[in-house]
Design a protein around this motif. Structure first.
Motif, short mmCIF file in Angstrom:
data_model
loop_
_atom_site.label_atom_id
_atom_site.label_comp_id
_atom_site.label_asym_id
_atom_site.label_seq_id
_atom_site.Cartn_x
_atom_site.Cartn_y
_atom_site.Cartn_z
N HIS A 1 -0.58 44.86 -31.85
CA HIS A 1 -1.55 44.25 -32.76
C HIS A 1 -2.74 43.59 -32.06
CE1 HIS A 1 1.06 44.77 -36.29
NE2 HIS A 1 2.06 44.44 -35.50
N PRO A 2 -3.35 44.22 -31.07
CA PRO A 2 -4.47 43.54 -30.39
C PRO A 2 -5.66 43.30 -31.32
CG PRO A 2 -4.30 45.82 -29.65
CD PRO A 2 -3.10 45.56 -30.49
N GLY A 3 -5.89 44.23 -32.24
CA GLY A 3 -7.02 44.08 -33.16
C GLY A 3 -6.81 42.90 -34.10
N LEU A 4 -5.58 42.74 -34.57
CA LEU A 4 -5.27 41.63 -35.47
C LEU A 4 -5.45 40.29 -34.77
CD1 LEU A 4 -4.17 40.38 -38.08
CD2 LEU A 4 -1.85 40.89 -37.26
N LEU A 5 -5.03 40.25 -33.51
CA LEU A 5 -5.17 39.01 -32.74
C LEU A 5 -6.65 38.66 -32.57
CD1 LEU A 5 -2.89 37.32 -31.69
CD2 LEU A 5 -3.11 38.41 -29.47
N ARG A 6 -7.46 39.69 -32.33
CA ARG A 6 -8.91 39.48 -32.20
C ARG A 6 -9.49 39.01 -33.53
NH1 ARG A 6 -13.35 38.22 -32.58
NH2 ARG A 6 -15.26 39.24 -31.88
N ALA A 7 -8.98 39.60 -34.62
CA ALA A 7 -9.47 39.18 -35.94
C ALA A 7 -9.13 37.71 -36.20
CB ALA A 7 -8.86 40.07 -37.03
N ILE B 1 -11.96 42.00 -25.70
CA ILE B 1 -10.82 42.91 -25.56
C ILE B 1 -9.56 42.08 -25.33
CG2 ILE B 1 -9.83 44.81 -24.21
CD1 ILE B 1 -12.78 45.18 -23.09
N MET B 2 -8.57 42.26 -26.20
CA MET B 2 -7.35 41.48 -26.06
C MET B 2 -6.41 42.17 -25.06
SD MET B 2 -7.55 38.78 -27.93
CE MET B 2 -9.32 38.59 -27.89
N SER B 3 -6.02 41.44 -24.01
CA SER B 3 -5.04 41.95 -23.06
C SER B 3 -4.21 40.77 -22.56
CB SER B 3 -5.74 42.62 -21.88
OG SER B 3 -6.39 41.66 -21.08
N MET B 4 -3.17 41.07 -21.78
CA MET B 4 -2.29 40.00 -21.31
C MET B 4 -2.18 39.99 -19.79
SD MET B 4 0.82 40.65 -23.94
CE MET B 4 1.57 39.03 -24.05
N PHE B 5 -2.06 38.79 -19.24
CA PHE B 5 -1.86 38.62 -17.81
C PHE B 5 -0.47 38.01 -17.60
CE2 PHE B 5 -1.77 35.61 -14.31
CZ PHE B 5 -2.22 36.37 -13.24
N ALA C 1 -10.34 49.65 -20.34
CA ALA C 1 -9.72 49.30 -21.63
C ALA C 1 -9.99 50.39 -22.66
CB ALA C 1 -10.27 47.96 -22.12
N GLU C 2 -11.19 50.95 -22.58
CA GLU C 2 -11.52 52.02 -23.52
C GLU C 2 -10.61 53.22 -23.31
OE1 GLU C 2 -15.69 53.01 -23.53
OE2 GLU C 2 -15.32 54.62 -24.98
N LYS C 3 -10.37 53.53 -22.01
CA LYS C 3 -9.46 54.64 -21.69
C LYS C 3 -8.07 54.36 -22.24
CE LYS C 3 -11.15 55.99 -17.25
NZ LYS C 3 -10.78 55.63 -15.89
N ARG C 4 -7.67 53.10 -22.16
CA ARG C 4 -6.32 52.74 -22.62
C ARG C 4 -6.24 52.66 -24.14
NH1 ARG C 4 -4.05 47.78 -18.95
NH2 ARG C 4 -4.68 48.53 -16.89
N GLY C 5 -7.37 52.78 -24.78
CA GLY C 5 -7.37 52.73 -26.24
C GLY C 5 -7.31 51.32 -26.81
N LEU C 6 -7.66 50.32 -25.99
CA LEU C 6 -7.66 48.94 -26.51
C LEU C 6 -8.97 48.66 -27.23
CD1 LEU C 6 -6.17 47.02 -23.45
CD2 LEU C 6 -5.04 47.53 -25.62
N PRO C 7 -8.90 48.07 -28.40
CA PRO C 7 -10.15 47.83 -29.13
C PRO C 7 -11.03 46.79 -28.44
CG PRO C 7 -8.26 46.92 -30.33
CD PRO C 7 -7.72 47.66 -29.15
N ASN C 8 -12.34 47.04 -28.46
CA ASN C 8 -13.32 46.09 -27.94
C ASN C 8 -14.21 45.69 -29.11
OD1 ASN C 8 -15.20 44.63 -26.57
ND2 ASN C 8 -15.92 46.29 -25.26
N LEU C 9 -13.82 44.63 -29.80
CA LEU C 9 -14.48 44.26 -31.06
C LEU C 9 -15.41 43.10 -30.81
CD1 LEU C 9 -11.13 44.54 -32.95
CD2 LEU C 9 -13.02 46.17 -33.13
#
Ligand code: ADP
Ligand code: MG
Length: 728
Positions: free
Chosen positions: A381-387, A407-411, A546-554
């Motif tokens: 749910h990266p998009g929802l978290l960004r929302a 872009i939502m990601s985790m460290f 991130a784009e390659k990985r398909g992560l949304p960049n909103l």
């Protein structure tokens, strides 16, 4: 009279000198204005105290007879502290706190009165409150909204009013606030996390999320604040040239706190401690005039109430010191904006932090189970978290190389990455040999040691594991933490439920428990690795990767909010009974409408400022230069004039260019605004404001900032950045 100079004089007079009084010990008055367990005990018979304490833990409802007793105890306590009024205190969807005060005082017969407050007033109220946003959930014929007591957050007294934390729902039962869905997710976590914990440890019977917020803010002198219509009306500056000195000296961060600021902080903390807010840390932040406040973490519902209360309180106390607090995410261009880190973890009735590794393979497997389930849930749910964190203000901050990118990601750090890799490699989909198992468990047993010397910290990641909690750094400084916490709780609860099912299914096929858990965790790692990123989140490479990985960049709120009502989100919220589709859409509409309104106001204010303040000054100064050129012509020879007037003429034409650009862009902006206002659909209107109005705010600002350095300082009538940021 130049308003700016008057304000500047006033601001200088506001400075405070050091005070040397010795304050009382904090432990003597901490929580003195809260109806704490101790106060309940003092004012209630033991058996009622027990029932209330239980209701507070479990957030259960109370029957009317008990409520009458509790109300009477609360009233006696409140009156002993000087309270005259009471209010249901709630968190409506406009992001503020709402209260409507009623006096205890009740006339009974001629010239006599009593203080009255009973169980029904405590438990439920019907404030009219019909002007609060409902996203269409309250049509006028069913306009009633109810507040209902939330015994899990204690009542407190502020400004002589007994405040009772409540939820706020429509006549139809639909949620109109942040607390209702939050409490549902807290209940969900308790239900499913306990089931998962019981696979490891039977003594765990309660699990609750914890939140430690870190609140960033700016302080600006009140006289200067009022001399800036943009700050007064929008909370941020819509123009302002960067000062000659900004934050490049890096001397403000953690530097010594200026006297007047420290006086404000001390006063604030005293009031906060009385209200039971465990304020712990204060320091200067990166930008000049930027500060941070952090309390000790608490159970998430209480922590959120305390954050909202702290913001209200900071505003009140700041005014006493002739300051204004800016909670806006980006009050000044060119210097750091403000965020609100949300440190989130899970605690148990046994005093355990589930995200803190233990000392044995067994406790570490429990840790890894939660850890990996969280990674998996975020990856879904990266998009929802960004929302959840989106707002007009926060859009200015995300991706500006000072805050996490959009872009939502985790460290998770090197060591835990290695552990995860090991599980992925070593766990087999067949029965593992005893040797394989022992080796894996041995290595897992070493986790706490490696984490303790884990010094790698990544400041650029939106969601970072920091040893015993996740730190969600993308939350805006003005935001209510609830939407972020609701999403994190909800996606985790949803995932844990599915995890339990999958493990049970394997166990039903005679796979032993540990091995079943390992196999599912391995599957989750494979499915969610793409959300993990250890590098520099500010870099261009990451955007491409991130784009390659398909992560949304909103990048903008209107784009991000689409994820708030996506099929996946609706399924998540409805299946878990947190919000209905209608409730989600109502929230979506409110956020989109709010976005458009913020931009509408900003655009109007900038229009006024440009038209009434900037352009008249620019024209006046231009006339001075023109007069000067005329005069030069009279007294100089033609050759001398050519040489000497050249620069002046150049400045005159520069000013002209900026004036013309501003005028032309103002016209276009007004036209774009008109068109946007004519759009009925809230989402389309938000898009129009985002892509057709907002660009003009940037353009106009550019030219105003150029004029600011061209025009005579004495003529400039709005405080400049150097005054706003450095006077204290
Ligand atoms: P830093 O992250 O700056 O090194 P700390 O680790 O002390 O500092 O914590 C920062 C914030 O995290 C504080 O607000 C603290 O209350 C919060 N925090 C610490 N432990 C937890 C926890 N278990 N759950 C939620 N928040 C926590
Ligand atoms: Mg932090």
């Amino acid at each position: 009279m130049n308003i700016r100079f008057e304000a500047f004089k006033t601001a200088l007079a506001h400075r405070e000198s050091e005070r040397f009084d010795i304050p009382p010990k904090v432990s003597e008055y901490f929580g003195s204005m809260v109806f704490t367990y101790k106060a309940m005990r003092d004012y209630l018979p033991e058996y009622l105290y027990k029932q209330l304490a239980e209701a507070a833990d479990k957030s259960t409802l109370m029957d009317k007879r008990i409520a009458d007793h509790v109300a009477s105890a609360m009233k006696a306590w409140a009156i002993s502290k000087g309270a005259t009024h009471y209010t249901h205190w709630f968190l409506p969807l406009n992001g503020a706190t709402a209260e409507k005060h009623d006096a205890f005082f009740t006339p009974v017969e001629q010239n006599a009165s009593i203080e009255y407050f009973d169980g029904s007033q405590l438990v439920q109220q019907e404030p009219d409150a019909s002007s609060l946003p409902s996203g269409g959930l309250r049509n006028t014929f069913e306009a009633r909204g109810y507040t209902a007591w939330d015994p899990s957050s204690p009542a407190f007294i502020m400004d002589g009013t007994l405040c009772i934390p409540t939820i706020f729902i429509a006549y139809t039962g639909e949620a109109l606030d942040f607390k209702t869905p939050l409490l549902k997710t807290i209940g969900l976590i308790d239900e499913v996390a306990v089931e998962v914990c019981q696979m490891f440890d039977r003594s765990i019977t309660r699990v609750y999320p914890t939140l430690g917020w870190e609140q960033e803010y700016f302080l600006v002198d009140e006289a200067l604040f009022y001399a800036r219509p943009d700050l007064t009306l929008t909370g941020r500056t819509l123009h302002g040239h960067a000062p000659a000195r900004g934050q490049q000296m890096e001397d403000h961060y953690f530097g010594s706190i200026p006297q007047r600021v420290s006086a404000f902080m001390k006063d604030f903390e005293t009031e906060a401690w009385k209200l039971g807010i465990p304020a712990k840390t204060r320091h200067n932040e990166v930008a000049p005039s930027q500060y941070e406040l952090a309390p000790v973490y608490e159970e998430v519902n209480l922590a959120i109430d305390h954050n909202q209360l702290a913001m209200v309180l900071m505003d009140k106390v700041a005014r006493k010191h002739h300051f204004r607090v800016l909670f806006h995410e980006k009050p000044f261009a060119g210097v750091n904006g403000s965020g609100k880190h949300n440190n989130w973890s899970l605690a148990t009735n046994t005093g355990k932090n589930l995200l803190s590794p233990g000392h044995t393979p067994k406790t570490n497997l429990l840790f890894l189970t939660f850890f990996i389930n969280i990674i998996k849930s975020v990856s879904e749910h990266p998009g929802l978290l960004r929302a959840a964190i989106s707002s007009a203000g926060n859009d200015h901050r995300l991706g500006a190389n000072e805050a996490p990118p959009a872009i939502m990601s985790m460290f998770i750090g090197k060591q835990l990455s290695a552990v995860i890799e090991e599980i992925e490699k070593k766990v087999k989909n067949r029965k593992m040999t005893p040797d394989e198992k022992t080796e894996l468990k041995l290595n897992i047993g070493k986790i706490p040691r490696i984490i303790l010397d884990n010094t790698d910290r990544n400041r650029t990641s939106p969601l970072a594991f920091t040893g015993n909690k996740f730190e969600f750094r993308a939350v805006g400084s003005s935001a209510n933490c609830a939407p972020s916490m609701i999403v994190l709780n909800a996606i985790l609860a949803d995932r844990l439920r599915k995890f339990k099912k999958e493990v049970d299914a394997l166990m039903a096929q005679q796979v032993d428990k540990d091995e079943a858990i390992f196999r599912i965790l391995r599957k989750y790692i494979k499915e969610s690795k793409h959300i993990l990123f250890e590098g520099n989140n500010y870099s261009e490479e990451w955007v491409k990767e991130a784009e390659k990985r398909g992560l949304p960049n909103l990048k903008t709120t209107p784009e991000a909010m689409a994820y708030y009502v996506s099929d996946k989100t609706i399924q998540l919220f409805t299946e878990n009974n947190i919000l209905s589709e209608r409730e989600l859409h109502a929230r979506y509409d409110i956020r989109m409408e709010n976005y458009a309104k913020v931009l509408q106001i900003e655009s109007r204010v900038l229009g006024d400022l440009a038209g009434n303040h900037i352009l008249p000054k620019a024209t006046r100064y231009q006339n001075v230069l023109v007069e000067n050129v005329r005069g030069l012509k009279e007294i100089l020879s033609e050759k001398q004039f050519k040489e000497q007037a050249e620069l002046q003429v150049h400045t005159i034409s520069k000013i002209s260019e900026h004036i013309i650009s501003i005028k032309s862009d103002l016209g276009k902006m007004i036209q774009a605004r008109k068109e946007a206002n004519n759009i009925d659909d809230s989402a389309e209107r938000a898009h129009a404001y985002c892509f057709r109005v907002l660009p003009f705010l940037e353009k106009i600002r550019y030219h105003i900032d150029k004029l600011e350095i061209l025009i005579d300082d004495e003529m400039w009538s709005v405080p400049k950045y150097r005054e706003l940021l450095f006077v204290k």
